[in-house]
Design an enzyme around this catalytic site. Structure first.
Site, PDB file in Angstrom:
ATOM      1  N   GLU A 198       0.880  -1.174   0.000  1.00 49.03           N
ATOM      2  CA  GLU A 198       0.000   0.000   0.000  1.00 49.03           C
ATOM      3  C   GLU A 198       0.912   1.216   0.000  1.00 49.03           C
ATOM      4  O   GLU A 198       1.444   1.591   1.040  1.00 49.03           O
ATOM      5  CB  GLU A 198      -0.895  -0.014   1.252  1.00 49.03           C
ATOM      6  CG  GLU A 198      -1.871  -1.175   1.326  1.00 49.03           C
ATOM      7  CD  GLU A 198      -3.091  -0.986   0.425  1.00 49.03           C
ATOM      8  OE1 GLU A 198      -3.363   0.167   0.012  1.00 49.03           O
ATOM      9  OE2 GLU A 198      -3.768  -1.982   0.122  1.00 49.03           O
ATOM     10  N   CYS A 228      -2.108   9.699   2.404  1.00 45.83           N
ATOM     11  CA  CYS A 228      -1.654   9.087   1.137  1.00 45.83           C
ATOM     12  C   CYS A 228      -2.627   9.340   0.000  1.00 45.83           C
ATOM     13  O   CYS A 228      -2.224   9.338  -1.161  1.00 45.83           O
ATOM     14  CB  CYS A 228      -1.460   7.595   1.329  1.00 45.83           C
ATOM     15  SG  CYS A 228      -2.936   6.766   1.914  1.00 45.83           S
TER      16      CYS A 228
HETATM   17  P1  NAD Z   1       8.180   4.699   4.998  1.00 44.75           P
HETATM   18  O1  NAD Z   1       8.177   3.871   3.752  1.00 44.75           O
HETATM   19  O2  NAD Z   1       9.350   5.555   5.267  1.00 44.75           O
HETATM   20  O3  NAD Z   1       8.032   3.749   6.282  1.00 44.75           O
HETATM   21  C1  NAD Z   1       7.015   2.781   6.391  1.00 44.75           C
HETATM   22  C2  NAD Z   1       7.484   1.664   7.312  1.00 44.75           C
HETATM   23  O4  NAD Z   1       8.651   1.074   6.777  1.00 44.75           O
HETATM   24  C3  NAD Z   1       7.830   2.133   8.732  1.00 44.75           C
HETATM   25  O5  NAD Z   1       7.326   1.185   9.649  1.00 44.75           O
HETATM   26  C4  NAD Z   1       9.348   2.145   8.734  1.00 44.75           C
HETATM   27  O6  NAD Z   1       9.896   1.825   9.989  1.00 44.75           O
HETATM   28  C5  NAD Z   1       9.702   1.066   7.725  1.00 44.75           C
HETATM   29  N1  NAD Z   1      10.955   1.366   7.022  1.00 44.75           N
HETATM   30  C6  NAD Z   1      11.475   2.587   6.730  1.00 44.75           C
HETATM   31  N2  NAD Z   1      12.638   2.465   6.050  1.00 44.75           N
HETATM   32  C7  NAD Z   1      12.861   1.136   5.928  1.00 44.75           C
HETATM   33  C8  NAD Z   1      13.903   0.360   5.329  1.00 44.75           C
HETATM   34  N3  NAD Z   1      14.953   0.937   4.753  1.00 44.75           N
HETATM   35  N4  NAD Z   1      13.818  -0.994   5.400  1.00 44.75           N
HETATM   36  C9  NAD Z   1      12.759  -1.581   5.983  1.00 44.75           C
HETATM   37  N5  NAD Z   1      11.750  -0.892   6.561  1.00 44.75           N
HETATM   38  C10 NAD Z   1      11.799   0.434   6.549  1.00 44.75           C
HETATM   39  O7  NAD Z   1       6.828   5.527   4.953  1.00 44.75           O
HETATM   40  P2  NAD Z   1       6.313   6.621   5.986  1.00 44.75           P
HETATM   41  O8  NAD Z   1       7.178   7.830   5.879  1.00 44.75           O
HETATM   42  O9  NAD Z   1       6.115   5.997   7.323  1.00 44.75           O
HETATM   43  O10 NAD Z   1       4.858   6.945   5.390  1.00 44.75           O
HETATM   44  C11 NAD Z   1       4.656   7.809   4.328  1.00 44.75           C
HETATM   45  C12 NAD Z   1       4.473   7.071   3.028  1.00 44.75           C
HETATM   46  O11 NAD Z   1       3.519   6.063   3.153  1.00 44.75           O
HETATM   47  C13 NAD Z   1       3.931   8.002   1.938  1.00 44.75           C
HETATM   48  O12 NAD Z   1       4.542   7.680   0.709  1.00 44.75           O
HETATM   49  C14 NAD Z   1       2.465   7.677   1.903  1.00 44.75           C
HETATM   50  O13 NAD Z   1       1.810   7.983   0.703  1.00 44.75           O
HETATM   51  C15 NAD Z   1       2.503   6.195   2.162  1.00 44.75           C
HETATM   52  N6  NAD Z   1       1.224   5.751   2.688  1.00 44.75           N
HETATM   53  C16 NAD Z   1       0.454   4.924   1.933  1.00 44.75           C
HETATM   54  C17 NAD Z   1      -0.790   4.530   2.406  1.00 44.75           C
HETATM   55  C18 NAD Z   1      -1.696   3.617   1.630  1.00 44.75           C
HETATM   56  O14 NAD Z   1      -2.640   3.155   2.217  1.00 44.75           O
HETATM   57  N7  NAD Z   1      -1.435   3.351   0.366  1.00 44.75           N
HETATM   58  C19 NAD Z   1      -1.215   4.982   3.650  1.00 44.75           C
HETATM   59  C20 NAD Z   1      -0.397   5.819   4.385  1.00 44.75           C
HETATM   60  C21 NAD Z   1       0.825   6.192   3.904  1.00 44.75           C
END
Ligand code: NAD
Length: 453
Positions: free
Chosen positions: A210, A244
Site C-alpha cells: 500500500e 496518502c
Molecule cells: P516509509 O516507507 O518511510 O516507512 C514505512 C514503514 O517502513 C515504517 O514502519 C518504517 O519503519 C519502515 N521502514 C522505513 N525504512 C525502511 C527500510 N529501509 N527498510 C525496511 N523498513 C523500513 O513511509 P512513511 O514515511 O512511514 O509513510 C509515508 C508514506 O507512506 C507516503 O509515501 C504515503 O503515501 C505512504 N502511505 C500509503 C498509504 C496507503 O494506504 N497506500 C497509507 C499511508 C501512507
C-alpha cells in the site's frame, strides 16, 4: 544474536498447533481489539495529539471509529466469510464436491507508517486476525507516542502466543525482513516498498504493498469554484496534508485558477480562522526532517495563499502555490504536507495526457458539473481508486477495495477484501472413493470416448 528469532519461533509454533483456525478464537481476538480501542481511546487520542497534533475529531473519524467499524463488520460476517465457497463443476467431476477454502497463510508481518498510526496498523490487523493468522506488527518508529501505546498496551488484549508487536526503524525492520514470513502487508513509501518486495522475493513470500504517490485533482471549467474549493481544501489539509490519498495537486485552466484561488482562501479562513496556527483543527508536520523537506517545496512556483511556517512547532500554514512548472520538486515528489500546487492545462485532453505521463496514482479526483467529464477522466486514466466531485470519501465504503496500482502499490484491503487478502484461496476437489466403473473411462488405452471428458 537475532532479536526476533524467539518471538517468530513461538508464533510459528502457535500457528502449527492450529489454535488460530476456529471461528471462536478469531472472534475472541477481534473482540479483544475492540476492547483495546474502547478502553484506551483517550490514551490513543493523546498519543495522536502528541505525534501529529491531531484533533480529537480527526482522531475519532480517521483512526478510532474507522478501525472499530472494520472490527464490527468482521465480527458480523466472520462465519459467512470463512465458509467454503461452492463452485460450478464440469461433467467429468459431477459426482465430486468442488469448493474454495479460505485458509490462513500462517505467520503474517504487517509494517505500518506514521501518518494514521492507529488506523493503518489496526485495519490490516483486523483482516489478518479474522483470517486466522498469527501476526507480527511493526508500527512506525516515527509516530513514537502511538508506537508506545501499541507495544505496551495492545498485546494485553490479544493472545500473546499468536501475536507480537516489534519495534524498530529501517535497520531493525531490515533484519526482521530477513526472516521468512507467509505473507507481508506493507504500507509506506514506494522507496521502502521496493526494499520490502525484494526481501520478500528471497523467500517467495506474497506481498500487499500500500504505497503513495501524487494524486491528481482535475478541476473542469464547468464547476462551482466555491464547492470545489471547500472539498479540495478539506481533504488536502486534513491531518496537515499527511494523507496518502490527499489531492496532491490541481490541474485546471488559468481561468478556473483565477476563480479557485479566492475560493480556496475563503474555505481556508472558514475552516481554520484568520490565523490557522491557532486553530485546534490543523495538525502539525510529523518531524523536523519532513518540516525541512516541505520548506524546500515552498520555494517552488509562487505562493498565492499561506506560505508561513514556524519551525519550533513544525507548523506550516495551509498553502496554495501557482505558476508551478512540471519540472519543479513540488511536482516531482509526493508532497505529504499542507501545500497545494496548481498546474495550468488548456483542456481536458491535456490534463489526461499529464496524468497518464506519470506513475499511476493511488487516488484520482475530477470535479465537474458534467457527468460526461467525470466519466471521461475515469475511462481514460488508471488509479488505485477514483472519486468524482469529492475528496477521499471512497475510502469509507467497506464494499470498495482500497489499494494502489502500478507505482502506487499492489493488492487491496478493507471490509471483506481484507479477509480475502490475508487468506489463501485453496482449490479443493473431493472425489468419491468408489464409482470406479464410471471413472475408468478416462484410463488408457485411449479412444475418442476419453477426449469427451
Ligand atoms: P516509509 O516507507 O518511510 O516507512 C514505512 C514503514 O517502513 C515504517 O514502519 C518504517 O519503519 C519502515 N521502514 C522505513 N525504512 C525502511 C527500510 N529501509 N527498510 C525496511 N523498513 C523500513 O513511509 P512513511 O514515511 O512511514 O509513510 C509515508 C508514506 O507512506 C507516503 O509515501 C504515503 O503515501 C505512504 N502511505 C500509503 C498509504 C496507503 O494506504 N497506500 C497509507 C499511508 C501512507
Amino acid at each position: 544474536m537475532d532479536p526476533f528469532e524467539d518471538t517468530l519461533g513461538r508464533l510459528r509454533e502457535a500457528f502449527r498447533s492450529g489454535r488460530t483456525r476456529p471461528a471462536e478464537f478469531r472472534a475472541a481476538q477481534l473482540r479483544g481489539l475492540a476492547r483495546f480501542l474502547q478502553d484506551n481511546k483517550k490514551l490513543l487520542q493523546e498519543a495522536l495529539a502528541q505525534d501529529l497534533r491531531k484533533s480529537a475529531s480527526e482522531s475519532e473519524v480517521s483512526e478510532i471509529s474507522t478501525s472499530q467499524s472494520e472490527i464490527d463488520l468482521a465480527l458480523r460476517n466472520l462465519r459467512a466469510w470463512m465458509k467454503d465457497e461452492k463452485v460450478s463443476k464440469k461433467l467429468a467431476v459431477q459426482l465430486s464436491s468442488a469448493f474454495i477454502r479460505k485458509e490462513p497463510f500462517g505467520l503474517v508481518l504487517i509494517i505500518a507508517p506514521w501518518n494514521y498510526p492507529v488506523n493503518l496498523t489496526l485495519v490490516p490487523l483486523v483482516g489478518a486476525l479474522a483470517a486466522g493468522n498469527c501476526v507480527v506488527l511493526k508500527p512506525s518508529e516515527i509516530s513514537k507516542n502511538t508506537e508506545k501505546v501499541l507495544v505496551e498496551v495492545l498485546p494485553r488484549y490479544l493472545d500473546q502466543s499468536c501475536f507480537a508487536v516489534v519495534l524498530g526503524g529501517p535497520e531493525e525492520t531490515g533484519q526482521l525482513l530477513e526472516h521468512k514470513f507467509d505473507y507481508i502487508f506493507f504500507t509506506g513509501s514506494p522507496r521502502v516498498g521496493k526494499i520490502v518486495m525484494a526481501a520478500a522475493a528471497k523467500h517467495l513470500t506474497p506481498v500487499t504493498l500500500e504505497l503513495g504517490g501524487k494524486n491528481p485533482c482535475y478541476v473542469d471549467d464547468n464547476c462551482d469554484p466555491q464547492t470545489v474549493a471547500n472539498r479540495v481544501a478539506m481533504f488536502r489539509y486534513f491531518n496537515a496534508g499527511q494523507t496518502c490519498v490527499a489531492p496532491d495537486y490541481v490541474l485546471c485552466s488559468p481561468e478556473m485558477q483565477a476563480r479557485l484561488v479566492p475560493a480556496l482562501q475563503s474555505a481556508i479562513t472558514r475552516f481554520y480562522g484568520e490565523d490557522p496556527r491557532s486553530s485546534p483543527d490543523l495538525g502539525r508536520v510529523i518531524n523536523e526532517k519532513h518540516f525541512q523537506r516541505l520548506q524546500g517545496l515552498l520555494r517552488c512556483g509562487r505562493v498565492a495563499i499561506g506560505g508561513q511556517s514556524e519551525e519550533s512547532e513544525r507548523y506550516i500554514a495551509p498553502t496554495v502555490l501557482v505558476d508551478v512548472q512540471e519540472t519543479e520538486p513540488v511536482m516531482q515528489e509526493e508532497i505529504f504536507g499542507p501545500i497545494l500546487p496548481i498546474v495550468n492545462v488548456r483542456s481536458l485532453d491535456e490534463a489526461i495526457d499529464f496524468i497518464n505521463r506519470r506513475e499511476k496514482p493511488l487516488a484520482l479526483y475530477a470535479f465537474s458539473k458534467s457527468s460526461q467529464v467525470v466519466k471521461q477522466v475515469l475511462a481514460r486514466t488508471s488509479s488505485g481508486g477514483y472519486c468524482g466531485n469529492d475528496g477521499f470519501m471512497h475510502l469509507i465504503l467497506h464494499s470498495l477495495p482500497f489499494g494502489g496500482v502500478g507505482g502506487s502499490g499492489m493488492g487491496n484491503y478493507h471490509g471483506k477484501f481484507s479477509f480475502d487478502t490475508f487468506s489463501h484461496h485453496r482449490a479443493c476437489l473431493l472425489c468419491p472413493s468408489g464409482m470406479e466403473k464410471i471413472y475408468s473411462i478416462r484410463y488408457p488405452p485411449y479412444s475418442p470416448r476419453n477426449l469427451r471428458i
